[in-house]
Design a protein around this motif. Structure first.
Motif, mmCIF file in Angstrom:
data_model
loop_
_atom_site.group_PDB
_atom_site.id
_atom_site.type_symbol
_atom_site.label_atom_id
_atom_site.label_comp_id
_atom_site.label_asym_id
_atom_site.label_seq_id
_atom_site.Cartn_x
_atom_site.Cartn_y
_atom_site.Cartn_z
ATOM 1 N N ARG A 214 -0.302 -4.064 19.721
ATOM 2 C CA ARG A 214 -0.286 -4.912 18.531
ATOM 3 C C ARG A 214 -0.607 -4.090 17.284
ATOM 4 N N ALA A 215 -1.543 -3.156 17.411
ATOM 5 C CA ALA A 215 -1.875 -2.288 16.271
ATOM 6 C C ALA A 215 -0.689 -1.400 15.900
ATOM 7 N N GLU A 216 0.028 -0.911 16.905
ATOM 8 C CA GLU A 216 1.187 -0.065 16.627
ATOM 9 C C GLU A 216 2.290 -0.859 15.938
ATOM 10 N N ILE A 217 2.467 -2.113 16.310
ATOM 11 C CA ILE A 217 3.449 -2.973 15.639
ATOM 12 C C ILE A 217 3.099 -3.108 14.154
ATOM 13 N N LEU A 218 1.825 -3.331 13.865
ATOM 14 C CA LEU A 218 1.385 -3.440 12.467
ATOM 15 C C LEU A 218 1.573 -2.131 11.717
ATOM 16 N N ARG A 219 1.229 -1.042 12.360
ATOM 17 C CA ARG A 219 1.375 0.263 11.694
ATOM 18 C C ARG A 219 2.832 0.509 11.308
ATOM 19 N N ARG A 220 3.736 0.144 12.186
ATOM 20 C CA ARG A 220 5.149 0.368 11.898
ATOM 21 C C ARG A 220 5.633 -0.530 10.753
ATOM 22 N N ALA A 221 5.138 -1.759 10.716
ATOM 23 C CA ALA A 221 5.530 -2.646 9.617
ATOM 24 C C ALA A 221 5.001 -2.135 8.286
ATOM 25 N N LEU A 222 3.754 -1.694 8.262
ATOM 26 C CA LEU A 222 3.118 -1.263 7.017
ATOM 27 C C LEU A 222 3.485 0.158 6.614
ATOM 28 N N VAL A 266 12.194 -2.509 8.831
ATOM 29 C CA VAL A 266 10.984 -2.898 9.570
ATOM 30 C C VAL A 266 11.353 -3.389 10.967
ATOM 31 N N VAL A 267 12.402 -4.221 11.049
ATOM 32 C CA VAL A 267 12.844 -4.726 12.348
ATOM 33 C C VAL A 267 13.231 -3.577 13.270
ATOM 34 N N ASP A 268 14.020 -2.635 12.759
ATOM 35 C CA ASP A 268 14.465 -1.514 13.586
ATOM 36 C C ASP A 268 13.298 -0.654 14.046
ATOM 37 N N SER A 269 12.323 -0.456 13.162
ATOM 38 C CA SER A 269 11.173 0.368 13.521
ATOM 39 C C SER A 269 10.362 -0.258 14.644
#
Length: 307
Positions: A214-222, A266-269
């Motif tokens: 979950r943290a990695e998902i946030l990092r990629r979005a931000l 963001v989606v692709d990342s």
């Protein structure tokens, strides 16, 4: 098709190995009367039965998407795993009943000759090889059904070792070790079943993935330079895969084309993460003040909100 062929190949290999072990252990049990070997034969027979279901389930889960199942059939896998668990738990209860009733009756037959020792040693070696192979393929292709099978094979190594202790101990004049070892085998089988249920329930109830993911998902979005913050971040299991939805805040003066490009990036990342299936991103203009405190986001990562 690489995943499909790999999973089917492993399923057929497991079925063949369990059938061979069930026949070998059953033959030795018939010749020696060893309760420990007999309990292992029951365990291998149960493994062979659920292997048929695993093969059929893996065939279904590896079918390509169609009109009725646009996301594919992978969500069947947790149900296959739970069927494995039911079979494992049933076998454990049967073996435990046999060992307890034998202990209470005092009618204990002692195995003679090296056959019982040999078949248990071979079983342990075979199960170790299956455990390593299944685990490697399960991790590569994210297959909960093969993970459950790998766990079962791992525990089979321990139960075969316990049965071996019972056989050797009985041969040295301690016949009570036979049903005691069978009881240990039964407990190992039951623990395996409980572990499989626990590991797969999360896939069925839509639980959140591990915190690190979950943290990695946030990092990629931000990580995108135009994303000022994120909120309403939801990640949950849909079968063995993860669906993600989140809101991101960007400058309101961006054109529709620019906002679309940010959303796509963001989606692709996030979708590049191997565990993630679908990603849904809603773009909020930062100036509208739609941002809200999200304690989960704050806990996992300190976002750059540009405020």
């Amino acid at each position: 098709m690489a995943r499909a062929s790999a999973l089917r190949r492993v399923g057929l290999l497991i079925l063949a190995a369990n059938l061979a072990l069930a026949v070998a252990k059953g033959g030795v049990w018939y010749l020696t009367g060893s309760l420990a070997v007999g309990s292992e034969a029951v365990n291998s027979l149960a493994d062979a039965v659920y292997s048929v279901v695993v093969v059929a389930g893996l065939y279904l889960t590896t079918q390509p998407p169609d009109f009725e199942h646009p996301h594919g059939h992978e969500r069947i896998e947790p149900f296959v795993s739970l069927f494995v668990a039911v079979g494992v738990l049933g076998a454990g209860c049967l073996v435990l009943y046999q060992s307890v009733t034998t202990l209470l009756s005092g009618d204990i037959q002692v195995a003679r000759g090296p056959a019982a020792v040999a078949v248990l040693l071979v079983a342990a070696v075979v199960k170790f090889g299956l455990y390593r192979y299944c685990l490697a393929v399960a991790e590569t292709h994210r297959s909960p059904a093969l993970t459950a099978t790998a766990v079962d094979n791992r525990n089979d190594i321990l139960t075969a070792g316990a049965a071996l202790v019972g056989v050797v101990g009985a041969g040295f004049g301690f016949p009570v070790l036979e049903p005691l070892a069978a009881s240990v085998v039964a407990v190992g089988i039951l623990v395996t079943g409980v572990d499989i249920v626990r590991d797969n329930v999360n896939y069925l109830v839509g639980a959140a993935p591990p915190e690190a993911l979950r943290a990695e998902i946030l990092r990629r979005a931000l990580a995108h330079p135009d994303v000022q913050g994120a909120h309403d971040v939801v990640a949950h299991y849909v079968g063995p895969e993860i669906d993600v939805s989140l809101h991101i805040e960007v400058e309101g003066e961006k054109t529709l084309y620019e906002a679309h490009a940010i959303e796509t990036a963001v989606v692709d990342s996030i979708r590049a993460l191997p565990e993630v299936d679908d990603v849904f991103v809603h773009v909020d203009p930062k100036e509208l003040g739609e941002w809200k405190e999200d304690t989960e986001v704050d806990r996992l990562i300190r976002p750059r909100r540009g405020r």
